[in-house]
Design a protein around this motif. Structure first.
Motif, PDB file in Angstrom:
ATOM      1  N   SER A 519       0.832  -1.207   0.000  1.00 28.91           N
ATOM      2  CA  SER A 519       0.000   0.000   0.000  1.00 28.91           C
ATOM      3  C   SER A 519       0.868   1.259   0.000  1.00 28.91           C
ATOM      4  CB  SER A 519      -0.914   0.011   1.231  1.00 28.91           C
ATOM      5  OG  SER A 519      -1.565   1.265   1.373  1.00 28.91           O
ATOM      6  N   PRO A 520       0.420   2.324  -0.667  1.00 29.75           N
ATOM      7  CA  PRO A 520       1.187   3.586  -0.621  1.00 29.75           C
ATOM      8  C   PRO A 520       1.261   4.178   0.782  1.00 29.75           C
ATOM      9  CG  PRO A 520      -0.955   3.902  -1.679  1.00 29.75           C
ATOM     10  CD  PRO A 520      -0.767   2.425  -1.537  1.00 29.75           C
ATOM     11  N   LEU A 521       0.431   3.668   1.714  1.00 30.66           N
ATOM     12  CA  LEU A 521       0.507   4.160   3.089  1.00 30.66           C
ATOM     13  C   LEU A 521       1.723   3.614   3.829  1.00 30.66           C
ATOM     14  CD1 LEU A 521      -3.254   3.775   4.088  1.00 30.66           C
ATOM     15  CD2 LEU A 521      -2.089   5.831   3.257  1.00 30.66           C
ATOM     16  N   VAL A 522       2.332   2.605   3.262  1.00 32.49           N
ATOM     17  CA  VAL A 522       3.517   1.986   3.884  1.00 32.49           C
ATOM     18  C   VAL A 522       4.749   2.526   3.175  1.00 32.49           C
ATOM     19  CG1 VAL A 522       4.698  -0.166   4.400  1.00 32.49           C
ATOM     20  CG2 VAL A 522       2.200  -0.058   4.483  1.00 32.49           C
ATOM     21  N   GLN A 523       5.651   3.118   3.927  1.00 33.23           N
ATOM     22  CA  GLN A 523       6.879   3.672   3.384  1.00 33.23           C
ATOM     23  C   GLN A 523       8.050   2.846   3.904  1.00 33.23           C
ATOM     24  OE1 GLN A 523       6.925   6.103   1.127  1.00 33.23           O
ATOM     25  NE2 GLN A 523       4.686   6.311   1.243  1.00 33.23           N
ATOM     26  N   ASP A 524       8.748   2.186   2.968  1.00 30.07           N
ATOM     27  CA  ASP A 524       9.914   1.367   3.326  1.00 30.07           C
ATOM     28  C   ASP A 524       9.539   0.319   4.384  1.00 30.07           C
ATOM     29  OD1 ASP A 524      11.527   2.843   1.594  1.00 30.07           O
ATOM     30  OD2 ASP A 524      11.985   4.309   3.159  1.00 30.07           O
ATOM     31  N   GLY A 525       8.338  -0.231   4.240  1.00 31.62           N
ATOM     32  CA  GLY A 525       7.900  -1.258   5.165  1.00 31.62           C
ATOM     33  C   GLY A 525       7.454  -0.737   6.514  1.00 31.62           C
TER      34      GLY A 525
END
Length: 898
Positions: A519-525
């Motif tokens: 999801s784009p809500l997750v940044q670098d996990g």
């Protein structure tokens, strides 16, 4: 050419203004080539010398000098053709004395002048003759004869003499003259050596008959001997600067000059310091001032003025002198550390406050203001290990400004003990003092804080796609004062994907929606949520939960849905690189495995190209067109499957696929640009038709059927003017106990009917038997309106309660609805009858909720009462317009115009 020298006369010319013991600088004496013993050479006359202490000496042992100045030869002396020179010195107790050079010149013969003095006569030699000396400032009497010039040619020829040069026919004029016949050289005025140190005169011997030269020209130098007539003068400013507290340091140099002859003692200056000897010394020969003490304190006295004397003749008492004042300024050194005005300081700060000034610390410094020796630099030497404090310097007052930079926690420490040192920008010098330090106690004030999460940030590892309801962990806050979890509730402050739920009482974190690492809500996990904790006093704290989303193999490699391949013009088969994408991470992603399905059309084949791409190849020649190609793409875990893509084989130019047919597609602006001329032509035609067909004619208004040209009943009446309460006539019927404040549970306080009047509510006429359904009655439900609400919205109550003026036939579409409408109408009718029979005697606050009957207001007026309009129950009867009187006559005429 011969010269006659009159030395006895010349050597005794002394100025009366000379103060020291003085003899001429030089003396030329003609003597025989062999001087016998006892021969008197000349006599030296000393001026301003003490005869009792005068001592004359001669340096040549061949000669001796007597006390009266007479020089004699002690032994026979031979004078060479070049001459002989020796020195004579005169000295008394008044000063350094004077020295004279005696030059012996060999002569051929001697003659006597008119006064009987011996005149030496010699043949002129072509080497430069010795100069004629004149003492400066000689006051005469003038004219005064200096020498007699005789040419060797005067023995054979009858000659006369001429002279030219400075002092004769050049500036300064008329100083010298030469007698043309006798050759006597005469001076006419006093000479100043500082202005004219010497004169060079050219003498010619001319034949009296032919006026031709009979001898070579002779250059005679007249030298002006110096006397000590100029005082020494100071050069430059006598202003010096030296650091304080220093000894044996050069302060500066006193410079002086003297205009007298630099080859004499008249310019040899001695320097002397008249005062300030306890601090300074002056070198008598060089004029250099130095410090002699380290007790020079700028803070006590910053400027010293000393008197300097300069004297020539090597400082002899009879030398000329001059005095001046030298100013010596003491430069500041950092010999005074800053001092505190108190021995300790106290301050207080509420916990959780930061970037706040809590204390001003003044200091004193005796050094020069606004210099590095004065500017204070404060240092926190103890107690600031965590960096909670900062101290700055006020540039105007030099005070220390103590700030709290990081909030303090009362629960961790209630008191902070600091130690602050006051230092200067410059290092200490010339003192044994050290930097000072003081203690500072900072009290932390306790405040009621909101709950805080410990730690403020927590991290949980969670796999994506885990089932809803899975417990992630528990994140609790504590009360800082009680260190307890009791009474704290938890809420989500932010959760962008609504993936996590927080238990209100326990702070337990559970999964509420699918967690997707891609999801784009997750940044670098990383996925962040914030949780708010609120205590019983409504104070809150914020904590951060960091979810480290672990990858799962939930994405298979995907190939593009549409592919394009250029048609080959030769016999070669086309090929295309197909790149697949997988959002998962390794080892759930590349390298990919590509293959053809077990069942396919046989037109294509695939082989690996790299880790993420495959090479799709034709197995046979295919014409242009669209084909369906199936490829199996799997990740390294074998997760994937068959995928279908549309393959378009097309003609290509320079590697670009070209369409068979091209079309131009116009956007909305292009279409509008094409249609705009058509709209304009249509509008022009309509305008022409309108102007051609219209003409001015009188339009008749139909006054039947409540047309808009006459007065009509209106449902938009605004509240009228305030009416005198004495005109209100209340019905004298019995009244029951009214509900105070508002009529709750009723539909609308529509008014009550008296014996005389009816009223219109919301565009509907109200009569004794209920409502006159003038525009149709809509269905309605029971609502609650207060009397104040009715007064505010009475103007529009017809649209709000009965609908928006729609016919009930449009609304009532079923028997149930029609029955509901009839029930409501019956209820309203009964309610209005009840209100119409009410009498208000005790509480008049309900008067505005009821219909009133008004008395006649127009007593004595031809216009009558406006209230008469409310007496007509039939709104369709317009005969009352004929009897309105002059008040509405004009309005009636306008309304009935045809």
């Amino acid at each position: 050419m011969r010269k006659r020298f009159i030395y006895p006369v010349f050597s005794l010319l002394i100025l009366s203004c000379v103060e020291s013991c003085y003899i001429p600088n030089s003396l030329y004496v003609f003597s025989p080539q062999t001087i016998p013993a006892g021969y008197q050479i000349t006599k030296v006359e000393a001026v301003n010398c003490d005869p009792k202490t005068l001592h004359l000496t001669v340096e040549d042992p061949s000669f001796t000098i007597q006390s009266n100045g007479l020089i004699e030869a002690r032994i026979p002396v031979t004078v060479a053709t070049r001459g002989r020179t020796f020195s004579v010195r005169a000295q008394d107790n008044s000063g350094p004395g004077s020295e004279m050079k005696v030059h012996l010149v060999c002569s051929a013969k001697q003659e006597r002048n008119e006064n009987g003095q011996a005149i030496l006569k010699r043949t002129k030699r072509r080497w430069s003759p010795p100069p004629i000396n004149i003492l400066e400032n000689d006051k005469g009497p003038f004219p005064k004869q200096l020498e007699t010039i005789v040419s060797d040619s005067d023995l054979k020829y009858n000659v006369y003499y001429t002279m030219e040069g400075p002092g004769v026919n050049q500036f300064p004029f008329e100083v010298f003259s030469l007698h043309k016949d006798s050759g006597v050289l005469t001076v006419y005025q006093t000479l100043d050596r500082e202005e004219y140190p010497q004169f060079t005169l050219r003498i010619n011997a001319l034949d009296r008959q032919t006026h031709m030269p009979r001898d070579l020209p002779l250059d005679i130098v007249v030298a002006v001997d110096d006397v000590n007539d100029n005082k020494p003068e100071f050069q430059g400013k006598l202003e010096f600067t030296v650091p304080e507290q220093t000894a044996d340091m050069v302060v500066g140099k006193v410079n002086a000059t003297d205009r007298d002859d630099p080859n004499t003692d008249h310019v040899k200056i001695k320097f002397m310091l008249k005062d300030g000897l306890e601090y300074f010394a002056l070198n008598p020969d060089t004029g250099v001032i130095t410090t002699v003490s380290n007790k020079l304190d700028r803070e006590t006295k910053d400027t010293h003025r000393v008197t300097v004397e300069i004297r020539d003749l090597k400082g002899a008492p009879n030398g000329l002198s001059n005095t001046a004042t030298a100013t010596i300024t003491l430069a500041d050194i950092n010999d005074n550390p800053p001092t505190f005005t108190q021995t300790s300081y106290k301050a207080s700060i509420s916990e959780n406050e930061g970037e706040k000034l809590i204390l001003r610390i003044p200091v004193e410094d005796k050094d020069l203001i606004n210099t590095p020796n004065w500017i204070t630099k404060f240092v926190i030497t103890k107690g600031n290990e965590n960096g909670n404090f900062r101290i700055d310097t006020d540039p105007k007052t030099n005070d220390g400004l103590l700030y709290v930079t990081k909030p303090l926690d009362y629960e961790k420490t209630s008191n902070m003990k600091l130690e602050i040192s006051a230092q200067n920008e410059a290092k200490l010098s010339g003192t044994t003092a050290q930097w000072m330090s003081i203690p500072v106690d900072v009290a932390v004030i306790d405040i009621d804080e909101g709950p805080e999460f410990l730690p403020p940030t927590v991290r949980y590892n969670v796999k994506e796609n885990i089932p809803n309801g899975t417990v992630i962990g528990t994140y609790k806050a504590v009360d800082p004062e009680t260190k307890s979890h009791n009474g704290i509730t938890y809420y989500k402050a932010s959760d962008p994907g609504s993936w996590v739920g927080v238990n209100r009482n326990t702070g337990e974190l559970t999964v509420t929606n699918t967690i997707d690492r891609e999801s784009p809500l997750v940044q670098d996990g990383i996925y962040n949520i914030t949780v708010r904790a609120v205590d019983a006093t409504s104070k809150s704290g914020i904590g951060t939960v960091i979810l480290v989303v672990e990858d799962e193999n939930d994405n298979k490699p995907l190939i593009p849905e549409e592919l394009r391949m250029c048609e080959q013009t030769d016999d070669q088969l086309g090929s295309l690189v197909v790149v697949a994408e997988d959002n998962d991470l390794s080892p759930f992603s590349a390298p990919f495995i590509f293959s053809m399905p077990p069942v396919h059309d046989g037109n294509w084949d695939v082989k690996p190209h790299n880790e993420t791409a495959a090479l799709l190849m034709q197995k046979k020649k295919l014409p242009t067109g669209i084909y369906v190609v199936s490829i199996i793409a799997e990740d390294q875990q074998g997760f994937g499957g068959k995928q279908t893509a549309k393959m378009r084989i097309c003609h290509c130019i320079n590697g670009a696929c070209m369409d068979k047919a091209r079309s131009v597609v116009l956007g909305p602006l292009g279409i509008l640009a094409l249609l705009l001329p058509l709209f304009l032509l249509l509008l022009l035609g309509l305008l022409l038709i309108f102007f051609c067909s219209s003409k001015s004619e009188k339009i008749l208004f139909d006054d039947t059927g409540y047309s808009s040209g006459i007065l009509l009943p209106s449902n938009t009446e605004a509240p009228g003017d305030q009416v005198d309460s004495s005109l209100i006539i209340l019905a004298k019927t019995g009244i029951e106990q009214a509900v105070k404040g508002s009529v709750k549970g009723s539909m609308v306080n529509a008014g009550w009917l008296g014996n005389k009047s009816t009223s219109t509510i919301g565009g509907y006429s109200v009569h004794d038997n209920g409502f006159q359904q003038n525009s149709g009655l809509n269905t309605m439900n029971k609502h609650t309106f207060s009397s104040s609400q009715f007064g505010q919205y009475g103007q529009h109550v017809g649209s709000q309660v009965f609908g928006n003026g729609m016919d009930h036939a449009q609304i009532v579409q079923s028997p149930a609805e029609f029955q509901n409408w009839r029930t409501n109408a019956f209820y309203l009718r009964e309610k209005l009858i009840y209100l119409g029979n009410e009498m208000i005697e005790e509480n008049e606050c309900y008067a505005d909720d009821l219909i009133h009957c008004y008395g006649y207001e127009g007593v004595g007026s031809a216009a009558g009462s406006v209230g008469c309009c409310s007496e007509h129950g039939d709104e369709g009867n317009l005969e009352f317009l004929d009897t309105l009187g002059p008040k509405f006559k004009t309005l009636s005429e306008i309304s009935t115009m045809r």
